[in-house]
Design a protein around this motif. Structure first.
Motif, PDB file in Angstrom:
ATOM      1  N   ARG A   1      10.843 -19.739  -0.001  1.00 51.33           N
ATOM      2  CA  ARG A   1       9.674 -20.184  -0.755  1.00 51.33           C
ATOM      3  C   ARG A   1       9.764 -19.687  -2.192  1.00 51.33           C
ATOM      4  NH1 ARG A   1       3.366 -18.733   0.362  1.00 51.33           N
ATOM      5  NH2 ARG A   1       2.603 -19.800  -1.478  1.00 51.33           N
ATOM      6  N   TYR A   2       9.506 -20.581  -3.129  1.00 54.41           N
ATOM      7  CA  TYR A   2       9.552 -20.249  -4.548  1.00 54.41           C
ATOM      8  C   TYR A   2       8.163 -20.305  -5.152  1.00 54.41           C
ATOM      9  CZ  TYR A   2      14.572 -20.333  -4.324  1.00 54.41           C
ATOM     10  OH  TYR A   2      15.864 -20.030  -4.012  1.00 54.41           O
ATOM     11  N   ASN A   3       7.822 -19.289  -5.938  1.00 51.56           N
ATOM     12  CA  ASN A   3       6.532 -19.206  -6.628  1.00 51.56           C
ATOM     13  C   ASN A   3       6.721 -19.510  -8.111  1.00 51.56           C
ATOM     14  OD1 ASN A   3       5.233 -18.289  -4.252  1.00 51.56           O
ATOM     15  ND2 ASN A   3       6.023 -16.245  -4.635  1.00 51.56           N
ATOM     16  N   GLY A   4       5.611 -19.737  -8.797  1.00 56.89           N
ATOM     17  CA  GLY A   4       5.650 -19.933 -10.234  1.00 56.89           C
ATOM     18  C   GLY A   4       5.986 -21.345 -10.673  1.00 56.89           C
ATOM     19  N   ILE A   5       5.950 -22.300  -9.767  1.00 55.51           N
ATOM     20  CA  ILE A   5       6.249 -23.683 -10.138  1.00 55.51           C
ATOM     21  C   ILE A   5       4.962 -24.316 -10.675  1.00 55.51           C
ATOM     22  CG2 ILE A   5       6.996 -25.940  -9.307  1.00 55.51           C
ATOM     23  CD1 ILE A   5       8.668 -24.405  -7.181  1.00 55.51           C
ATOM     24  N   LEU A   6       4.989 -24.698 -11.952  1.00 55.04           N
ATOM     25  CA  LEU A   6       3.820 -25.300 -12.584  1.00 55.04           C
ATOM     26  C   LEU A   6       3.827 -26.814 -12.498  1.00 55.04           C
ATOM     27  CD1 LEU A   6       3.674 -23.165 -15.840  1.00 55.04           C
ATOM     28  CD2 LEU A   6       2.401 -22.825 -13.730  1.00 55.04           C
ATOM     29  N   PHE A   7       5.017 -27.400 -12.446  1.00 55.58           N
ATOM     30  CA  PHE A   7       5.152 -28.857 -12.445  1.00 55.58           C
ATOM     31  C   PHE A   7       6.387 -29.206 -11.633  1.00 55.58           C
ATOM     32  CE2 PHE A   7       7.162 -32.652 -14.197  1.00 55.58           C
ATOM     33  CZ  PHE A   7       6.122 -33.562 -14.208  1.00 55.58           C
TER      34      PHE A   7
ATOM     35  N   ASP B   1      11.463 -15.956 -10.955  1.00 54.10           N
ATOM     36  CA  ASP B   1      12.582 -15.008 -10.865  1.00 54.10           C
ATOM     37  C   ASP B   1      12.425 -14.004  -9.730  1.00 54.10           C
ATOM     38  OD1 ASP B   1      13.719 -16.251 -13.024  1.00 54.10           O
ATOM     39  OD2 ASP B   1      13.370 -14.613 -14.431  1.00 54.10           O
ATOM     40  N   ILE B   2      11.206 -13.591  -9.449  1.00 51.85           N
ATOM     41  CA  ILE B   2      11.022 -12.594  -8.395  1.00 51.85           C
ATOM     42  C   ILE B   2      10.728 -13.226  -7.028  1.00 51.85           C
ATOM     43  CG2 ILE B   2      10.327 -10.777  -9.996  1.00 51.85           C
ATOM     44  CD1 ILE B   2       7.418 -11.287  -9.168  1.00 51.85           C
ATOM     45  N   SER B   3      10.748 -14.550  -6.926  1.00 54.53           N
ATOM     46  CA  SER B   3      10.476 -15.224  -5.656  1.00 54.53           C
ATOM     47  C   SER B   3      11.518 -14.890  -4.601  1.00 54.53           C
ATOM     48  CB  SER B   3      10.456 -16.741  -5.838  1.00 54.53           C
ATOM     49  OG  SER B   3       9.377 -17.146  -6.614  1.00 54.53           O
ATOM     50  N   THR B   4      12.778 -15.038  -4.952  1.00 54.88           N
ATOM     51  CA  THR B   4      13.868 -14.778  -4.011  1.00 54.88           C
ATOM     52  C   THR B   4      15.073 -14.260  -4.778  1.00 54.88           C
ATOM     53  OG1 THR B   4      15.026 -16.902  -4.098  1.00 54.88           O
ATOM     54  CG2 THR B   4      13.149 -16.775  -2.610  1.00 54.88           C
ATOM     55  N   VAL B   5      16.027 -13.774  -4.044  1.00 50.91           N
ATOM     56  CA  VAL B   5      17.268 -13.292  -4.650  1.00 50.91           C
ATOM     57  C   VAL B   5      18.030 -14.447  -5.295  1.00 50.91           C
ATOM     58  CG1 VAL B   5      19.486 -12.193  -4.124  1.00 50.91           C
ATOM     59  CG2 VAL B   5      17.427 -11.452  -2.955  1.00 50.91           C
ATOM     60  N   ARG B   6      17.871 -15.631  -4.764  1.00 49.09           N
ATOM     61  CA  ARG B   6      18.642 -16.786  -5.232  1.00 49.09           C
ATOM     62  C   ARG B   6      18.051 -17.480  -6.466  1.00 49.09           C
ATOM     63  NH1 ARG B   6      20.179 -22.249  -2.390  1.00 49.09           N
ATOM     64  NH2 ARG B   6      22.094 -22.617  -3.514  1.00 49.09           N
ATOM     65  N   SER B   7      16.869 -17.120  -6.878  1.00 47.04           N
ATOM     66  CA  SER B   7      16.207 -17.832  -7.975  1.00 47.04           C
ATOM     67  C   SER B   7      17.005 -17.805  -9.272  1.00 47.04           C
ATOM     68  CB  SER B   7      14.799 -17.291  -8.200  1.00 47.04           C
ATOM     69  OG  SER B   7      14.851 -15.933  -8.555  1.00 47.04           O
TER      70      SER B   7
ATOM     71  N   SER C   1      -4.378 -29.012  -5.786  1.00 49.34           N
ATOM     72  CA  SER C   1      -3.632 -28.246  -6.784  1.00 49.34           C
ATOM     73  C   SER C   1      -2.777 -27.150  -6.143  1.00 49.34           C
ATOM     74  CB  SER C   1      -4.593 -27.618  -7.798  1.00 49.34           C
ATOM     75  OG  SER C   1      -5.450 -26.709  -7.145  1.00 49.34           O
ATOM     76  N   LEU C   2      -2.812 -27.038  -4.835  1.00 50.10           N
ATOM     77  CA  LEU C   2      -2.000 -26.039  -4.141  1.00 50.10           C
ATOM     78  C   LEU C   2      -0.728 -26.693  -3.618  1.00 50.10           C
ATOM     79  CD1 LEU C   2      -4.792 -24.325  -2.028  1.00 50.10           C
ATOM     80  CD2 LEU C   2      -3.826 -23.524  -4.178  1.00 50.10           C
ATOM     81  N   GLY C   3       0.316 -25.918  -3.565  1.00 46.06           N
ATOM     82  CA  GLY C   3       1.548 -26.464  -3.017  1.00 46.06           C
ATOM     83  C   GLY C   3       2.557 -25.380  -2.716  1.00 46.06           C
ATOM     84  N   ILE C   4       3.408 -25.666  -1.769  1.00 47.73           N
ATOM     85  CA  ILE C   4       4.505 -24.774  -1.416  1.00 47.73           C
ATOM     86  C   ILE C   4       5.797 -25.547  -1.576  1.00 47.73           C
ATOM     87  CG2 ILE C   4       5.603 -23.487   0.459  1.00 47.73           C
ATOM     88  CD1 ILE C   4       2.786 -23.073   1.624  1.00 47.73           C
ATOM     89  N   THR C   5       6.743 -24.934  -2.245  1.00 50.82           N
ATOM     90  CA  THR C   5       8.067 -25.516  -2.401  1.00 50.82           C
ATOM     91  C   THR C   5       9.066 -24.530  -1.830  1.00 50.82           C
ATOM     92  OG1 THR C   5       7.430 -26.714  -4.385  1.00 50.82           O
ATOM     93  CG2 THR C   5       9.781 -26.367  -4.044  1.00 50.82           C
ATOM     94  N   ALA C   6       9.876 -25.025  -0.893  1.00 53.71           N
ATOM     95  CA  ALA C   6      10.922 -24.195  -0.306  1.00 53.71           C
ATOM     96  C   ALA C   6      12.265 -24.883  -0.521  1.00 53.71           C
ATOM     97  CB  ALA C   6      10.677 -23.979   1.179  1.00 53.71           C
ATOM     98  N   ILE C   7      13.243 -24.098  -0.930  1.00 55.04           N
ATOM     99  CA  ILE C   7      14.616 -24.585  -1.103  1.00 55.04           C
ATOM    100  C   ILE C   7      15.483 -23.730  -0.203  1.00 55.04           C
ATOM    101  CG2 ILE C   7      16.501 -25.028  -2.722  1.00 55.04           C
ATOM    102  CD1 ILE C   7      14.340 -24.988  -4.970  1.00 55.04           C
ATOM    103  N   GLU C   8      16.190 -24.380   0.697  1.00 54.75           N
ATOM    104  CA  GLU C   8      17.003 -23.665   1.686  1.00 54.75           C
ATOM    105  C   GLU C   8      16.152 -22.645   2.445  1.00 54.75           C
ATOM    106  OE1 GLU C   8      20.279 -24.386   2.465  1.00 54.75           O
ATOM    107  OE2 GLU C   8      19.999 -26.054   1.090  1.00 54.75           O
ATOM    108  N   SER C   9      14.940 -23.058   2.813  1.00 52.00           N
ATOM    109  CA  SER C   9      13.984 -22.254   3.593  1.00 52.00           C
ATOM    110  C   SER C   9      13.440 -21.032   2.852  1.00 52.00           C
ATOM    111  CB  SER C   9      14.590 -21.810   4.927  1.00 52.00           C
ATOM    112  OG  SER C   9      14.949 -22.931   5.683  1.00 52.00           O
TER     113      SER C   9
END
Length: 97
Positions: free
Chosen positions: A48-54, A82-88, A38-46
């Motif tokens: 890391r984004y939090n709050g991804i449920l699905f 929204d608070i993960s990165t400036v680009r979110s 149930s754990l996972g890391i998603t990175a877009i353009e290096s």
């Protein structure tokens, strides 16, 4: 189940949480995924984004010339994402359905 149905299902389970659905078909973006149970890391353009449920990832390698060969579907907790990165916020504006 389509993404909107999944969004509605999750919103009913978490009525106090603002959820958003994104569909990213931009094959010029770099994605990195690491999963374990149930754990996972998603990175877009290096980043890391939090709050991804699905997330659902579809990659069709049958036609190398297909510009839409990669599709990333996400349902996110808006507050955490929204608070993960400036680009979110720009991702939400561009890819929210």
């Amino acid at each position: 189940m389509n993404l909107k149905d999944k969004l509605n299902e999750l919103q009913k389970k978490h009525p106090q949480t603002k959820l958003r659905a994104l569909v990213i078909e931009d094959t010029d973006l770099n994605f990195t995924f690491t999963f374990r149970r149930s754990l996972g890391i998603t990175a877009i353009e290096s980043n890391r984004y939090n709050g991804i449920l699905f997330q659902r990832i579809t990659q069709d390698r049958t036609d190398p010339e297909n510009p839409n060969s990669l599709k990333i579907e996400l349902i996110v907790n808006s507050e955490e994402f929204d608070i993960s990165t400036v680009r979110s916020m720009s991702l939400i504006k561009k890819y929210e359905i």
